[in-house]
Write an enzyme that holds these catalytic residues in place. Structure first.
Site, PDB file in Angstrom:
ATOM      1  CB  THR A 141      56.833  48.285  43.199  1.00 36.67           C
ATOM      2  OG1 THR A 141      55.550  47.851  43.607  1.00 36.67           O
ATOM      3  CG2 THR A 141      57.872  47.702  44.118  1.00 36.67           C
TER       4      THR A 141
ATOM      5  CB  THR B 117      53.891  45.163  37.977  1.00 38.50           C
ATOM      6  OG1 THR B 117      53.552  44.918  39.334  1.00 38.50           O
ATOM      7  CG2 THR B 117      55.367  45.428  37.840  1.00 38.50           C
ATOM      8  CG  ASP B 118      49.404  45.754  41.135  1.00 38.73           C
ATOM      9  OD1 ASP B 118      50.118  44.736  41.020  1.00 38.73           O
ATOM     10  OD2 ASP B 118      49.168  46.300  42.228  1.00 38.73           O
TER      11      ASP B 118
ATOM     12  CB  THR C   7      39.163  32.080  26.032  1.00 43.60           C
ATOM     13  OG1 THR C   7      39.334  30.978  26.935  1.00 43.60           O
ATOM     14  CG2 THR C   7      40.518  32.591  25.605  1.00 43.60           C
ATOM     15  CD  GLN C   8      36.060  31.981  32.700  1.00 40.96           C
ATOM     16  OE1 GLN C   8      36.476  31.020  33.345  1.00 40.96           O
ATOM     17  NE2 GLN C   8      34.821  32.403  32.801  1.00 40.96           N
ATOM     18  CB  CYS C   9      42.200  29.635  28.254  1.00 37.42           C
ATOM     19  SG  CYS C   9      40.996  28.335  28.488  1.00 37.42           S
TER      20      CYS C   9
ATOM     21  CB  THR D  93      48.716  38.704  30.678  1.00 42.73           C
ATOM     22  OG1 THR D  93      47.799  38.863  29.606  1.00 42.73           O
ATOM     23  CG2 THR D  93      47.959  38.332  31.920  1.00 42.73           C
TER      24      THR D  93
ATOM     25  CG  ASP E 256      49.621  50.951  44.091  1.00 40.87           C
ATOM     26  OD1 ASP E 256      50.195  50.411  45.043  1.00 40.87           O
ATOM     27  OD2 ASP E 256      49.047  50.309  43.178  1.00 40.87           O
ATOM     28  CB  SER E 257      49.796  50.891  38.454  1.00 44.23           C
ATOM     29  OG  SER E 257      49.731  49.519  38.729  1.00 44.23           O
TER      30      SER E 257
HETATM   31  N1  ASP Z   1      50.973  47.988  43.503  1.00 45.57           N
HETATM   32  C1  ASP Z   1      52.111  48.267  42.672  1.00 45.57           C
HETATM   33  C2  ASP Z   1      51.629  49.054  41.475  1.00 45.57           C
HETATM   34  O1  ASP Z   1      51.096  48.494  40.557  1.00 45.57           O
HETATM   35  C3  ASP Z   1      52.762  47.005  42.253  1.00 45.57           C
HETATM   36  C4  ASP Z   1      53.994  47.159  41.403  1.00 45.57           C
HETATM   37  O2  ASP Z   1      54.383  48.210  40.966  1.00 45.57           O
HETATM   38  O3  ASP Z   1      54.644  46.125  41.161  1.00 45.57           O
HETATM   39  O4  ASP Z   1      51.773  50.262  41.460  1.00 45.57           O
END
Ligand code: ASP
Length: 341
Positions: free
Chosen positions: A12, A88-89, A276-278, A165, A56-57
């Protein structure tokens, strides 16, 4: 003057709106950098490399990780630090993967991005990029790099890459490490938490592992999972490692059909890593009967490792061509600060 290499992969931070579809899509680095005139105020020598095309990641894969690792390897001696611009993804997966691939790392690899594109008035990208560059240039009292590991800089925090995370799709404060303290807090200054910073115990030169084996997957438990579903997933052709996402402190159904399927998979040489899922806390195999039976069937405890670090650690270990028993031994070791034992 610090020398920093920016590796722009996409995300992004560098996206612009497609005039026809109005969807955000990756755009080139010169557009991104033109939107951060403040960068010139830093007394740094900055060069850049860019993915062609930037992505896009969500499209990130093991070949892209290799490309980033090779870029760092080829430029390791020429730069004091590296800033990776990334969506970020899947940022926490890339950060975890690089932490394993870059063995004996002693220079900063700081990954950042943003929730709003750099061209937007309220963007968080400018702040994140400038701070990431400052973190990458920061020195300890003895002149060595302050950060000597892969870390994620986002909003006002610096996190260990293989402990982080993505926790929010909306907030600027998008990352967190639930089982490890921040490496630094950013306020008026950058306050590094020295005790939390990783230092490689080995004094060997950087060794980059290029090969990540993708023959791994997540298997997330849900109440009501049928024997057919479990059997189908555990017999996925070619699969070598499975991150089993269990309940609470590492618990699963203790019914015979379930444990028999897990045992059979382990006996076929599949490595099953129990996480764990937690988001907070970890697997404590001996706490409940339901966790004990999973261990007895052959699953390995992931302790407090994140899902992202767990799956990439399996890719890394199988990428080294190790046998399942050796993989299991390494899963019980902290290789670069990814797990508390
Ligand atoms: N879809 C975007 C990515 O991961 C989201 C982002 O960058 O915040 O490339």
């Amino acid at each position: 003057m610090p020398r920093i290499l920016i590796i722009y992969t996409g995300g992004t931070i560098g996206m612009i709106e497609n005039p026809v579809t109005h969807a955000l899509q990756p755009f080139d680095f010169s557009h991104l950098i033109d939107n951060v005139p403040k960068i010139k105020k830093l007394d740094y020598e900055i060069d850049n490399l860019q993915f062609d095309p930037p992505i896009d990641s969500s499209n990130m894969n093991t070949c892209h990780w290799r490309d980033i690792a090779v870029a760092i390897e080829q430029n390791y001696d020429a730069y004091d630090g590296f800033v990776v611009l990334h969506g970020t993804d899947t940022m926490a997966y890339t950060a975890s993967a690089l932490s394993f691939m870059l063995e004996n790392l002693t220079k900063p690899v700081i990954i950042t991005g943003s929730q709003l594109p750099i061209g937007e008035v309220r963007t968080d990208g400018e702040e994140n990029l400038i701070t990431a560059l400052q973190v990458a240039a920061a020195l300890d009292k003895d002149g060595s790099p302050m950060v000597q590991e892969v870390a994620i800089l986002f909003d006002n925090s610096l996190w260990r890459g293989n402990r982080a995370t993505k926790m929010s799709a909306d907030n600027f404060n998008a990352f967190r490490s639930y089982n490890y303290p921040p490496l630094a807090r950013v306020g008026l200054g950058i306050d590094f938490h020295r005790d939390a910073l990783f230092r490689s115990p080995s004094h060997r030169p950087l060794k980059v592992r290029h090969n990540m084996d993708p023959a791994v997957m997540f298997l997330e438990l849900n109440p009501g999972m049928t024997p057919q579903t479990l059997h189908h997933l555990l017999t996925t052709p070619g699969i070598k490692g499975i991150v089993l996402k269990t309940y609470g402190a590492g618990n699963s159904p203790s019914e015979k059909w379930f444990i028999d399927e897990i045992r059979a998979a382990c006996e076929r040489g599949i490595v099953i890593l129990n996480v764990t899922q937690c988001v907070n806390g970890g697997v404590r195999g001996t706490l409940y009967e339901t966790g004990n039976s999973l261990t007895a069937a052959g699953a390995v405890s992931g302790h407090d490792i994140t899902s992202e670090a767990a799956i990439t650690k399996l890719m890394y270990l199988f990428g080294l061509d190790l046998q399942p028993e050796t993989v299991k031994q390494y899963l019980n070791c902290s290789l670069c600060g990814e797990v508390t034992l």
